[in-house]
Design an enzyme around this catalytic site. Structure first.
Site, short mmCIF file in Angstrom:
data_model
loop_
_atom_site.label_atom_id
_atom_site.label_comp_id
_atom_site.label_asym_id
_atom_site.label_seq_id
_atom_site.Cartn_x
_atom_site.Cartn_y
_atom_site.Cartn_z
N HIS A 200 0.85 -1.19 0.00
CA HIS A 200 0.00 0.00 0.00
C HIS A 200 0.89 1.25 0.00
O HIS A 200 2.12 1.14 -0.10
CB HIS A 200 -0.97 -0.03 1.19
CG HIS A 200 -0.29 -0.31 2.51
ND1 HIS A 200 0.58 0.58 3.09
CD2 HIS A 200 -0.34 -1.38 3.35
CE1 HIS A 200 1.03 0.09 4.23
NE2 HIS A 200 0.50 -1.10 4.40
N ILE B 40 2.16 6.34 7.24
CA ILE B 40 1.28 6.92 6.20
C ILE B 40 -0.16 6.58 6.59
O ILE B 40 -0.46 5.43 6.95
CB ILE B 40 1.62 6.35 4.80
CG1 ILE B 40 3.10 6.56 4.47
CG2 ILE B 40 0.72 6.96 3.73
CD1 ILE B 40 3.56 7.99 4.31
N HIS C 16 4.08 1.21 2.13
CA HIS C 16 5.23 0.52 1.52
C HIS C 16 5.82 1.36 0.39
O HIS C 16 7.04 1.44 0.23
CB HIS C 16 4.81 -0.84 0.93
CG HIS C 16 4.26 -1.81 1.93
ND1 HIS C 16 2.94 -2.15 1.98
CD2 HIS C 16 4.87 -2.51 2.91
CE1 HIS C 16 2.74 -3.03 2.95
NE2 HIS C 16 3.90 -3.27 3.54
N GLN D 276 8.90 -3.19 16.14
CA GLN D 276 9.73 -3.92 15.17
C GLN D 276 10.95 -3.07 14.78
O GLN D 276 12.06 -3.57 14.69
CB GLN D 276 8.90 -4.26 13.94
CG GLN D 276 9.71 -4.81 12.77
CD GLN D 276 8.82 -5.31 11.65
OE1 GLN D 276 8.31 -6.41 11.73
NE2 GLN D 276 8.65 -4.53 10.60
N ASP E 149 5.15 -0.02 12.64
CA ASP E 149 5.58 -1.14 13.49
C ASP E 149 6.76 -0.65 14.33
O ASP E 149 7.91 -1.04 14.11
CB ASP E 149 5.99 -2.32 12.61
CG ASP E 149 4.83 -2.85 11.81
OD1 ASP E 149 3.88 -3.36 12.40
OD2 ASP E 149 4.85 -2.73 10.57
N LYS F 247 -2.22 3.23 7.50
CA LYS F 247 -2.34 2.24 6.41
C LYS F 247 -1.75 0.91 6.87
O LYS F 247 -0.68 0.88 7.49
CB LYS F 247 -1.58 2.73 5.18
CG LYS F 247 -2.13 4.03 4.63
CD LYS F 247 -2.42 3.94 3.16
CE LYS F 247 -2.96 5.29 2.69
NZ LYS F 247 -3.74 5.17 1.46
N SER F 248 -2.45 -0.17 6.55
CA SER F 248 -2.00 -1.50 6.92
C SER F 248 -2.65 -2.51 5.97
O SER F 248 -3.82 -2.33 5.59
CB SER F 248 -2.44 -1.81 8.36
OG SER F 248 -2.36 -3.19 8.61
O1 PAF Z 1 6.88 -5.58 8.66
C1 PAF Z 1 6.75 -6.60 7.96
O2 PAF Z 1 6.04 -6.59 6.95
C2 PAF Z 1 7.45 -7.88 8.37
O3 PAF Z 1 7.47 -8.04 9.75
C3 PAF Z 1 8.87 -7.98 7.78
C4 PAF Z 1 9.80 -6.92 8.34
C5 PAF Z 1 8.82 -7.88 6.27
C6 PAF Z 1 9.48 -9.35 8.14
O4 PAF Z 1 8.73 -10.41 7.62
#
Ligand code: PAF
Length: 281
Positions: A34, A176, A37, A153, A150, A184-185
């Site tokens: 989306h 975003i 990304h 993460q 995330d 957005k997800s």
């Molecule tokens: O954020 C994500 O989409 C996933 O956790 C990642 C970093 C691609 C790892 O699979």
């Protein structure tokens, strides 16, 4: 742009680029791309000569009752978006290409991975750290791009890169949002029209918390309470967590300071959504 399925193909291409003195950016994704990304890929294309986007729904980061089977996939659409955003290679391996059946090596992290999402998703970050390490070893990028949506993460990957001496710059990119504020997800596609309307409660609640801080509030618990109370006004919302932590180590804080992360996870119906803001003073 080329779509490649094997590790060997990525390696051959990256080696050629490096021989020619070109820099490489990596954008790891699970596909169903989306605008969020797209912003990562565009930034990577701006800051690097070549960009590898990985498109791999990583099974090891999903718990047994999670949405691995139903996770949305659309390679054709992903390829179009990647091409438009300036990617050079779209790496779309099968599970068998990425994982040996008899694998025994994983990347585990203490501390940061046990809080927030780690509490309800105990194996999640082991899967993320393992697959991201593998992608780093496959694409050997100069820079790798992750969204702030995330946030945990992002903190975990930064710590992993520091602790394991990966020679890679980790670039965190802004969240975003949809026009009404929903982050957005790929998982937003699970929401029914009624749930989609209700989901705006996440960003609305965070906005209240952020405004409180901007007005001078320094108590983390007061900010947490304000966010929680707002979410609880939405009947379709069920809180998984509302936390205020230090972004660098994901430990709870009493006072709002430099790099404080306010992070929430909320079920809207059956769909678990996350959102956050970071105070950078
Ligand atoms: O954020 C994500 O989409 C996933 O956790 C990642 C970093 C691609 C790892 O699979």
């Amino acid at each position: 742009m080329e779509i490649v399925k094997t590790i060997a193909e990525v390696r051959v291409q990256v080696k050629e680029w490096k021989k020619a003195g070109l820099s490489v950016g990596l954008v790891p994704t699970m596909g169903f791309l989306h605008e969020g990304h797209k912003s990562l890929i565009e930034r990577a294309a701006k800051e690097n000569d070549r960009v590898v986007v990985s498109d791999f729904v990583n099974p090891t980061q999903f718990g047994p009752t999670e949405d691995l089977a139903s996770y949305p996939r659309d390679l054709e659409r992903d390829a179009k978006l990647c091409e438009e955003a300036g990617a050079s290679i779209l790496f779309n391996p099968e599970v068998e290409e990425m994982y040996f059946d008899d694998r025994t090596t994983f990347v585990n992290m203490d501390g940061l991975t046990k809080e927030l999402c780690g509490k309800s998703r105990p194996i999640h970050f082991q899967g993320v750290c393992t697959v991201v390490s593998k992608l780093f070893n496959i694409a050997t990028p100069d820079r790798a791009y992750f969204g702030q949506k995330d946030a945990q993460q992002l903190a975990v990957i930064k710590r992993m890169v520091r602790d394991l001496n990966f020679d890679i710059e980790i670039v965190g990119c802004p969240i975003i949002r949809e026009e009404d504020g929903l982050a957005k997800s790929s998982r937003n596609t699970y929401l029914s029209p009624e749930e989609r309307k209700a989901a705006v409660i996440l960003s609305q609640a965070l906005k209240i918390g952020k405004e409180l801080i901007e007005q001078g509030e320094t108590s983390a618990s007061k900010v947490k309470t304000a966010i929680t109370e707002k979410i609880n006004t939405e009947p379709l919302a069920k809180i998984d967590y509302v936390e205020v932590v230090d972004f660098n180590n994901i430990e709870p804080v009493e006072n709002i300071g430099d790099s404080t992360l306010a992070a929430i996870a909320v079920y809207i119906g059956k769909t678990r959504l996350i959102d956050n803001f970071i105070i950078e003073k």
